[in-house]
Write an enzyme that holds these catalytic residues in place. Structure first.
Site, PDB file in Angstrom:
ATOM      1  N   LEU A   1       0.826  -1.202   0.000  1.00 25.78           N
ATOM      2  CA  LEU A   1       0.000   0.000   0.000  1.00 25.78           C
ATOM      3  C   LEU A   1       0.866   1.260   0.000  1.00 25.78           C
ATOM      4  CD1 LEU A   1      -2.450  -1.458   2.626  1.00 25.78           C
ATOM      5  CD2 LEU A   1      -2.977  -1.115   0.204  1.00 25.78           C
ATOM      6  N   PRO A   2       0.286   2.410  -0.372  1.00 28.69           N
ATOM      7  CA  PRO A   2       1.108   3.615  -0.567  1.00 28.69           C
ATOM      8  C   PRO A   2       1.713   4.224   0.686  1.00 28.69           C
ATOM      9  CG  PRO A   2      -0.974   3.775  -1.777  1.00 28.69           C
ATOM     10  CD  PRO A   2      -1.088   2.592  -0.868  1.00 28.69           C
TER      11      PRO A   2
ATOM     12  N   THR B   1       6.119   0.513   2.495  1.00 29.53           N
ATOM     13  CA  THR B   1       7.135   1.285   3.213  1.00 29.53           C
ATOM     14  C   THR B   1       6.433   2.388   3.980  1.00 29.53           C
ATOM     15  OG1 THR B   1       8.834   0.817   1.553  1.00 29.53           O
ATOM     16  CG2 THR B   1       9.190   2.718   2.988  1.00 29.53           C
TER      17      THR B   1
ATOM     18  N   LYS C   1      14.808  -0.605   5.694  1.00 28.80           N
ATOM     19  CA  LYS C   1      14.415  -0.054   4.392  1.00 28.80           C
ATOM     20  C   LYS C   1      14.734   1.436   4.288  1.00 28.80           C
ATOM     21  CE  LYS C   1      12.406   0.662   0.438  1.00 28.80           C
ATOM     22  NZ  LYS C   1      11.015   0.393   0.096  1.00 28.80           N
TER      23      LYS C   1
ATOM     24  N   LYS D   1       9.516  10.274  -0.598  1.00 25.12           N
ATOM     25  CA  LYS D   1       8.750   9.702   0.521  1.00 25.12           C
ATOM     26  C   LYS D   1       9.675   8.958   1.481  1.00 25.12           C
ATOM     27  CE  LYS D   1       5.896   5.714   1.526  1.00 25.12           C
ATOM     28  NZ  LYS D   1       5.338   4.460   0.990  1.00 25.12           N
TER      29      LYS D   1
END
Length: 296
Positions: A65-66, A96, A171, A246
């Site tokens: 998902l975003p 993420t 990450k 992001k």
């Protein structure tokens, strides 16, 4: 055969879902895009009309998902995953998101009788399609043991990073390093060109010298040396500026909370933020090269 619900069929999720289906699992797929569901069906998954319908009867739920708000809405919102999944279902979130958002999700899932693993990925769309992603997984040992056979289908490297949220830590730290190294690689190739050294010759030298890095050898920002790199298709992503921005913002937010000094991370964020503000959010993140050359 494992019964898997897959939620989130974007650029990354579509390939990941397809690989799970091709491996012989029973995959029910949901996305807000009917087009994305249709493509998942063509790849062997069964389309679902809602999150609840996808999750019902599943042994494993995989989400891509975003952002954190979408993760929490899908798992804990009205008619979400936790209100439809059977007790003990394994949740694998490959999005993420912020470290604290992942840790909060793990805590809420545990309280409701589920195991939640944060498992963000590295590798981009080509690796997602090829089943060659790297997964960085946070959560309990028993959850990792259950998740690994599923993740092995979608990736070639699966690492247990430790407790809940540690997958996100790995990450964002990795992608901060990637953003910094890509900018440095772009600057080096631009400097070499300005001083009369062509990209291929500089690549041949530096790729075997101390300047060698992934941003050079696998994703070269100068057109020519690495045929599969976005630089050879006018910097179409790949991994877009918006996505790098992001991740850098997540990294810098976490660094601030932890009191960690990340001056180069902050500078990289500012460079990508300017590209984003100037209308280049959809450009591949190696497109910093175009900015340095005055092309955008």
């Amino acid at each position: 055969m494992t019964k898997i619900a897959f939620i989130g069929l974007g650029n990354m999720g579509s390939g990941m879902c397809a690989n799970l289906a091709k491996a012989g699992n029973e995959v029910r797929a949901f996305d807000l895009s009917a087009d994305a569901i249709r493509k998942a069906e063509e790849a062997g998954a069964k389309g679902a009309p809602s999150v609840g319908a996808a999750v019902e009867g599943a042994e494993v739920v995989v989400t891509m998902l975003p952002a954190g708000k979408h993760v929490h809405q899908v798992y804990f919102g009205e008619d979400g995953v936790t209100s439809n999944a059977a007790p003990g279902t394994l949740f694998i979130d490959c999005s993420t998101i912020a470290v604290e958002e992942a840790r909060e999700a793990a805590s809420k899932a545990s309280e409701a009788g589920f195991t939640y693993m944060d498992a963000p990925v590295s590798g981009g769309t080509a690796a997602a399609d090829a089943g060659a992603l790297t997964f960085m997984v946070g959560g309990p040992d028993d959850g990792f043991a259950r998740a690994k056979p599923v993740l092995d289908i979608m990736g070639k490297n699966v690492f247990h990073a430790g407790a809940a949220g540690n997958g996100q830590v790995a990450k964002i730290a990795n992608n901060m390093l990637l953003g910094i190294s890509m900018i440095g690689t772009c600057e080096a190739f631009n400097l070499a060109e300005k001083l009369g050294l062509d990209a291929q010759t500089f690549y041949d030298i530096s790729s075997t010298a101390s300047g060698q890095c992934w941003s050079m050898t696998s994703y070269c920002p100068a057109p020519g040396p690495v045929p599969t790199a976005p630089s050879n298709r006018d910097y179409q992503p790949g991994f877009a500026v918006a996505m790098m921005l992001k991740d850098l913002r997540l990294a810098l937010g976490a660094a601030e909370g932890a009191g960690a000094e990340t001056p180069l991370g902050g500078h990289a964020r500012d460079i990508y933020a300017k590209l984003d503000e100037d209308g280049h959010a959809g450009l591949d993140f190696s497109g910093v090269m175009k900015r340095l050359k005055g092309e955008i």
